[in-house]
Design a protein around this motif. Structure first.
Motif, short mmCIF file in Angstrom:
data_model
loop_
_atom_site.label_atom_id
_atom_site.label_comp_id
_atom_site.label_asym_id
_atom_site.label_seq_id
_atom_site.Cartn_x
_atom_site.Cartn_y
_atom_site.Cartn_z
N SER A 335 0.84 -1.20 0.00
CA SER A 335 0.00 0.00 0.00
C SER A 335 0.87 1.25 0.00
O SER A 335 0.56 2.23 -0.66
CB SER A 335 -0.92 -0.01 1.21
OG SER A 335 -1.66 -1.19 1.21
N ARG A 347 -4.93 2.88 2.93
CA ARG A 347 -4.49 2.86 4.32
C ARG A 347 -3.18 2.09 4.47
O ARG A 347 -3.01 1.02 3.89
CB ARG A 347 -5.57 2.20 5.17
CG ARG A 347 -5.24 2.25 6.62
CD ARG A 347 -6.40 1.86 7.48
NE ARG A 347 -6.12 2.32 8.83
CZ ARG A 347 -7.01 2.43 9.77
NH1 ARG A 347 -8.26 2.16 9.51
NH2 ARG A 347 -6.69 2.83 10.97
N THR A 355 -4.71 -3.76 4.68
CA THR A 355 -5.58 -3.66 3.51
C THR A 355 -6.52 -4.86 3.51
O THR A 355 -6.06 -6.00 3.55
CB THR A 355 -4.72 -3.68 2.23
OG1 THR A 355 -3.75 -2.66 2.35
CG2 THR A 355 -5.55 -3.47 1.00
N ASP A 387 -3.69 -2.84 -5.65
CA ASP A 387 -3.08 -3.30 -4.41
C ASP A 387 -4.10 -4.21 -3.73
O ASP A 387 -5.25 -3.81 -3.55
CB ASP A 387 -2.77 -2.07 -3.54
CG ASP A 387 -2.51 -2.41 -2.10
OD1 ASP A 387 -1.92 -3.47 -1.84
OD2 ASP A 387 -2.90 -1.60 -1.23
MG LIG Z 1 -1.84 -2.78 2.35
#
Ligand SMILES: [Mg+2]
Ligand SMILES: Nc1nc2c(ncn2[C@@H]2O[C@H](COP(=O)(O)OP(=O)(O)OP(=O)(O)O)[C@@H](O)[C@H]2O)c(=O)[nH]1
Length: 586
Positions: A335, A347, A355, A387
């Motif tokens: 992330s 985040r 995540t 992601d």
């Molecule tokens: Mg993450």
């Protein structure tokens, strides 16, 4: 000495502390028993205050670990918690769609000045609304559809006197994100059922056979059926003898059914569609009483009801479409890397499984934080990166969050394996990731073969429902709603039946996709040796000295690169867009 109050005991022995943590915290501070009889309003304020306190406490609890990072310097990378986007996300759901039922026919007679008892003039019922589907840009989640349960098109209006036909029911459009795969679970098609029944010698087929003047059998089926016939107000069914009641007309199907994709529905909506695709055409309206005028019956006091609509239960699955998929162990820094490369507000946290839902960010090539404009062969202006939640070892055995999220990167053109240089042997981490990807691919192949078996027509041929299939001459595209842009249509049938010119779904094996490694946390000390070993390993794979980490001999191994980055400092990430664009052109 702190004495446990009865209320505190109640809290301990029930679910209340779990549901209302604020009450629990208040109870530990004592004195809550005094407030048991308070009204709900002050309690709400108390809950709010307590939540605020907890948020502050959580923020304080996190702050020591953040102390190592200068928050003001990395404010793009580490925003305060309220900045985190918390968009709801659902990537698979089920939905029942129901086309609109037809309106009823009308029983009416002309009444005018000097015409006291005119001929029948009841209009036909309107056709029900259709259900369409369209893949649109901008939608990224199925959560709105997941809440719907059943999506119904409008009912056709009833016919009226003076030969006025009922108006059509309202159509409904199901907007889904691009990348949605739609599969049919079951279908309820009353007309197909009736046809099947007729073939077995019952229902309307029997009526028609008995219309044959040579057939001497008594016409038992010329009877009033509550679900099919409407009678003139005040008329009783028993007042009709079988002689003056007509045979049930053959059920009618809307011509639009020819535009529906074949059942069972299996759609892969991988491109934005400029026109909606018809999923279920509305049912036909009933017939007005003029349809039943015969030589002997001039004033029929009956009309038919509208047809029942088709209902289809669908399973929708979203496969996000990004050019690059980030695959890594939890806490590897995926992330952070996405945030360093794009404007994503994903985040980031110093714990595994920060995540929980996939995020997609866009890398704009020509105006991205002063990076040089890249000369791209195919004039790419931007590409997208997905992601996904981290994979743990043995994720295929349902450890961690499982392998389900890999579906969001299986269509990515390039895979980026994110390994944390500070967390042990990077080569081992890479091999572990590839093992899980390999397991996912195996599961995918098994899934496809199960699907293919399931969609084979049944032995007795009773299940298959093919709307007007035989009337379409081979070579003609029966689906004008599917724009075909040469390379591939927006909507692809996964299993197109013979005679249909639909492009096959291109899903190359994951192992043959171009990939590269992003070695993160290179700013931490003692990571150089780890990176050198990783590079050595990749060189050996590229030279064919070692087999590819996927273990598949046809695995991609042309230009294997490992990019050392410190995503948190945004260092080393400038080279990634160029590398990706090079691989995208492969
Ligand atoms: Mg993450
Ligand atoms: N020192 C250093 N820390 C980093 C770097 N990249 C990420 N981190 C830290 O590593 C931790 C995990 O980062 P995330 O980006 O949340 O990791 P993730 O792979 O997305 O983790 P999951 O979402 O849980 O799978 C955070 O505390 C980051 O601040 C880096 O380049 N250098």
């Amino acid at each position: 000495m702190f004495s446990v109050s009865p209320y505190a005991r109640l809290l301990q022995s029930s679910l209340t502390p779990f549901l209302y943590p604020c009450l629990d915290s208040a109870s530990t501070s004592g004195g809550i028993s005094r407030h048991v009889t308070r009204t709900l309003k002050p309690r709400r304020r108390q809950i709010r205050q307590s939540i605020r306190c907890q948020t502050t406490a959580a923020a304080q609890a996190v702050s020591p670990s953040d102390a190592a990072v200068d928050v003001t310097r990395y404010d793009h990378l580490d925003p305060s918690p309220p900045d985190y986007s918390s968009a709801p996300f659902t990537d698979s759901c089920t939905l029942t769609i129901a086309a609109g039922p037809g309106g009823h026919g009308c029983i009416s007679f002309l009444r005018e000045k000097y015409i006291a008892d005119g001929p029948p003039n009841g209009g036909d019922g309107g056709t029900g609304g259709n259900v369409y589907i369209q893949a649109v840009r901008g939608e990224t989640s199925l959560h709105k559809i997941a809440r719907r349960g059943t999506l119904r098109a409008g009912r056709g209006k009833n016919g009226q006197g003076s030969m006025r036909g009922g108006s059509r029911g309202d159509d409904v459009l199901l907007s889904v994100p691009v990348g949605t795969v739609v599969r049919e679970v079951w279908r309820q098609d009353p007309l197909a059922e009736e046809n099947a029944e007729a073939r077995r010698g019952k229902g309307f087929g029997a009526d028609l056979r008995r219309d044959d003047p040579d057939d001497e059998a008594p016409d038992q089926s010329r009877k009033w059926r509550r679900d099919k016939w409407l009678l003139y107000p005040g008329t009783l069914p028993k007042s009709f003898t079988s002689a003056d009641f007509p045979a049930l007309p053959r059920p009618r199907r809307s011509n639009l059914v020819a535009n529906e994709p074949d059942a069972p529905l299996r759609l892969d909506l991988s491109k934005p569609m400029d026109r909606p695709l018809l999923l279920a055409a509305g049912a036909m309206g009933g017939l007005g009483n003029p349809h039943f005028v015969t030589k002997s019956i001039h004033k029929p006091k009956y009309a038919t009801k509208g047809e029942d609509p088709t209902r289809i239960h669908l399973q929708l699955e979203l496969k996000l479409l990004a050019d690059v998929g980030l695959v890594g162990l939890p806490n590897a820094g995926k992330s952070t890397l996405l945030r360093a490369l794009t404007n994503s507000r994903t985040r980031v946290g110093d714990w595994a499984f920060t995540t929980l839902a996939p995020n997609v960010g866009t890398v704009v090539l020509d105006r991205n934080h002063g990076r040089p404009v890249l000369e791209t062969r195919e004039n790419w202006r931007s590409f997208t990166i997905a992601d996904i939640p981290g994979l743990v070892e043995d994720a295929h055995l349902d450890r961690g969050l499982g392998l389900g999220f890999l579906r969001h990167v299986e269509r990515a053109a390039v895979l980026a394996f994110v390994v944390d240089l500070s967390a042990g042997d990077a080569v081992q981490a890479l091999k572990a990731l590839w093992k899980e990807v390999g397991e996912y691919e195996k599961m995918r192949e098994e899934d496809v073969s199960v699907e293919t078996q399931r969609t084979k027509p049944d032995e007795d041929g009773m299940v298959a429902y093919a709307p007007f299939e035989s009337s379409i001459s081979p070579g003609m595209d029966p689906e004008p709603d599917v724009p075909n842009d040469g390379e591939g249509a927006s909507a692809l049938l996964l299993d197109p039946p013979a005679g249909r010119k639909l492009p096959a779904l291109a899903l190359p094996p994951i192992t043959s996709k171009p990939w590269f490694v992003v070695a993160t946390k290179a700013d931490l000390s003692g990571t150089q040796e780890n990176f050198a070993a990783l590079q050595q390993y990749l060189q050996a794979v590229q030279d064919g000295i070692q087999g590819p980490p996927s273990g598949k001999p046809n695995g991609w191994r042309k230009r294997l690169r490992a990019v050392p980055v410190s995503a948190i400092n945004k260092e080393g990430v400038e080279g990634i867009p160029g590398l990706v664009v090079g691989l995208l052109g492969e």
